[in-house]
Design a protein around this motif. Structure first.
Motif, PDB file in Angstrom:
ATOM      1  N   UNK A   1       0.859  -1.182   0.000  1.00  0.00           N
ATOM      2  CA  UNK A   1       0.000   0.000   0.000  1.00  0.00           C
ATOM      3  C   UNK A   1       0.896   1.232   0.000  1.00  0.00           C
ATOM      4  N   UNK A   2       0.319   2.389  -0.267  1.00  0.00           N
ATOM      5  CA  UNK A   2       1.087   3.636  -0.246  1.00  0.00           C
ATOM      6  C   UNK A   2       1.747   3.817   1.117  1.00  0.00           C
ATOM      7  N   UNK A   3       1.000   3.532   2.181  1.00  0.00           N
ATOM      8  CA  UNK A   3       1.543   3.675   3.530  1.00  0.00           C
ATOM      9  C   UNK A   3       2.693   2.721   3.800  1.00  0.00           C
ATOM     10  N   UNK A   4       2.538   1.472   3.380  1.00  0.00           N
ATOM     11  CA  UNK A   4       3.608   0.484   3.569  1.00  0.00           C
ATOM     12  C   UNK A   4       4.857   0.881   2.789  1.00  0.00           C
ATOM     13  N   UNK A   5       4.658   1.320   1.550  1.00  0.00           N
ATOM     14  CA  UNK A   5       5.801   1.732   0.728  1.00  0.00           C
ATOM     15  C   UNK A   5       6.507   2.919   1.376  1.00  0.00           C
ATOM     16  N   UNK A   6       5.747   3.858   1.895  1.00  0.00           N
ATOM     17  CA  UNK A   6       6.320   5.034   2.544  1.00  0.00           C
ATOM     18  C   UNK A   6       7.136   4.627   3.776  1.00  0.00           C
ATOM     19  N   UNK A   7       6.603   3.719   4.578  1.00  0.00           N
ATOM     20  CA  UNK A   7       7.316   3.248   5.768  1.00  0.00           C
ATOM     21  C   UNK A   7       8.614   2.533   5.406  1.00  0.00           C
ATOM     22  N   UNK A   8       8.567   1.717   4.369  1.00  0.00           N
ATOM     23  CA  UNK A   8       9.728   0.917   3.973  1.00  0.00           C
ATOM     24  C   UNK A   8      10.667   1.638   3.005  1.00  0.00           C
ATOM     25  N   UNK A   9      10.174   2.697   2.363  1.00  0.00           N
ATOM     26  CA  UNK A   9      10.935   3.415   1.319  1.00  0.00           C
ATOM     27  C   UNK A   9      11.439   2.430   0.261  1.00  0.00           C
ATOM     28  N   UNK A  10      10.564   1.504  -0.111  1.00  0.00           N
ATOM     29  CA  UNK A  10      10.934   0.432  -1.037  1.00  0.00           C
ATOM     30  C   UNK A  10      11.360   0.978  -2.399  1.00  0.00           C
TER      31      UNK A  10
ATOM     32  N   UNK B   1      16.656   7.681 -17.968  1.00  0.00           N
ATOM     33  CA  UNK B   1      15.587   8.641 -18.252  1.00  0.00           C
ATOM     34  C   UNK B   1      14.463   8.531 -17.222  1.00  0.00           C
ATOM     35  N   UNK B   2      14.047   7.309 -16.919  1.00  0.00           N
ATOM     36  CA  UNK B   2      12.972   7.103 -15.953  1.00  0.00           C
ATOM     37  C   UNK B   2      13.387   7.603 -14.565  1.00  0.00           C
ATOM     38  N   UNK B   3      14.629   7.383 -14.185  1.00  0.00           N
ATOM     39  CA  UNK B   3      15.098   7.875 -12.889  1.00  0.00           C
ATOM     40  C   UNK B   3      15.056   9.393 -12.835  1.00  0.00           C
ATOM     41  N   UNK B   4      15.450  10.040 -13.917  1.00  0.00           N
ATOM     42  CA  UNK B   4      15.372  11.497 -13.946  1.00  0.00           C
ATOM     43  C   UNK B   4      13.930  11.966 -13.815  1.00  0.00           C
ATOM     44  N   UNK B   5      13.025  11.305 -14.507  1.00  0.00           N
ATOM     45  CA  UNK B   5      11.600  11.658 -14.415  1.00  0.00           C
ATOM     46  C   UNK B   5      11.067  11.418 -13.016  1.00  0.00           C
ATOM     47  N   UNK B   6      11.474  10.290 -12.416  1.00  0.00           N
ATOM     48  CA  UNK B   6      10.988   9.941 -11.081  1.00  0.00           C
ATOM     49  C   UNK B   6      11.426  10.981 -10.071  1.00  0.00           C
ATOM     50  N   UNK B   7      12.656  11.445 -10.184  1.00  0.00           N
ATOM     51  CA  UNK B   7      13.158  12.470  -9.266  1.00  0.00           C
ATOM     52  C   UNK B   7      12.386  13.763  -9.464  1.00  0.00           C
ATOM     53  N   UNK B   8      12.073  14.092 -10.699  1.00  0.00           N
ATOM     54  CA  UNK B   8      11.419  15.351 -11.014  1.00  0.00           C
ATOM     55  C   UNK B   8       9.942  15.374 -10.624  1.00  0.00           C
ATOM     56  N   UNK B   9       9.312  14.203 -10.593  1.00  0.00           N
ATOM     57  CA  UNK B   9       7.878  14.152 -10.324  1.00  0.00           C
ATOM     58  C   UNK B   9       7.605  13.528  -8.959  1.00  0.00           C
ATOM     59  N   UNK B  10       6.533  13.944  -8.387  1.00  0.00           N
ATOM     60  CA  UNK B  10       6.067  13.325  -7.151  1.00  0.00           C
ATOM     61  C   UNK B  10       5.407  12.004  -7.488  1.00  0.00           C
ATOM     62  N   UNK B  11       5.456  11.053  -6.585  1.00  0.00           N
ATOM     63  CA  UNK B  11       4.788   9.771  -6.845  1.00  0.00           C
ATOM     64  C   UNK B  11       3.486   9.691  -6.075  1.00  0.00           C
ATOM     65  N   UNK B  12       2.857  10.839  -5.804  1.00  0.00           N
ATOM     66  CA  UNK B  12       1.586  10.842  -5.092  1.00  0.00           C
ATOM     67  C   UNK B  12       0.441  10.522  -6.041  1.00  0.00           C
ATOM     68  N   UNK B  13      -0.633  10.009  -5.488  1.00  0.00           N
ATOM     69  CA  UNK B  13      -1.824   9.705  -6.276  1.00  0.00           C
ATOM     70  C   UNK B  13      -2.482  11.002  -6.563  1.00  0.00           C
TER      71      UNK B  13
END
Length: 124
Positions: free
Chosen positions: A60-69, A112-124
């Motif tokens: 879940x979003x919460x689990x991922x946030x806790x684990x920083x997976x 490229x994907x890593x650069x995009x990931x850093x630039x964008x938030x991963x929030x819903x």
């Protein structure tokens, strides 16, 4: 209500290993409600049917946030999943992931994907 999740890739396949043993995927779903969990499990089943080598983790979003997976595994955001058309989205991801292409292209896509990931938030 439409359920949403995000699909990420990580591990040797996305690091450009020439002959990876599997394709590691992560589904991050919205919360721990029954509907959200059922949707994530359904997506996992569809992924396993579409990609026999898939190794699928669900958080879940919460689990991922806790684990920083995502951060720890340097996962790549592949795209969103929506309950109204999850099967089509997963078939599209499977076709892209199973299409052979050279290792250098994989590495460039990862960068490229890593650069995009850093630039964008991963929030819903």
């Amino acid at each position: 209500m439409i359920q949403k999740a995000k699909l990420f890739g990580f591990g040797s396949y996305f690091e450009g290993v020439e002959r990876p043993a599997d394709i590691d995927l992560l589904i991050v779903h919205e919360d721990t409600s029954a509907d959200s969990c059922h949707f994530a499990i359904s997506c996992k089943q569809l992924l396993r049917m579409a990609i026999s080598a898939a190794h699928v983790t669900i958080l879940s979003v919460g689990e991922e946030s806790d684990q920083r997976f995502i951060e720890r595994s340097t996962a790549i955001f592949l795209g969103p999943l929506h309950s109204e058309n999850a099967q089509e989205e997963i078939e599209r991801f499977a076709a892209l992931l199973l299409r052979p292409f050279d290792r250098q292209l994989k590495l460039r896509i990862r960068h490229y994907q890593n650069l995009r990931r850093i630039a964008k938030s991963s929030s819903f």
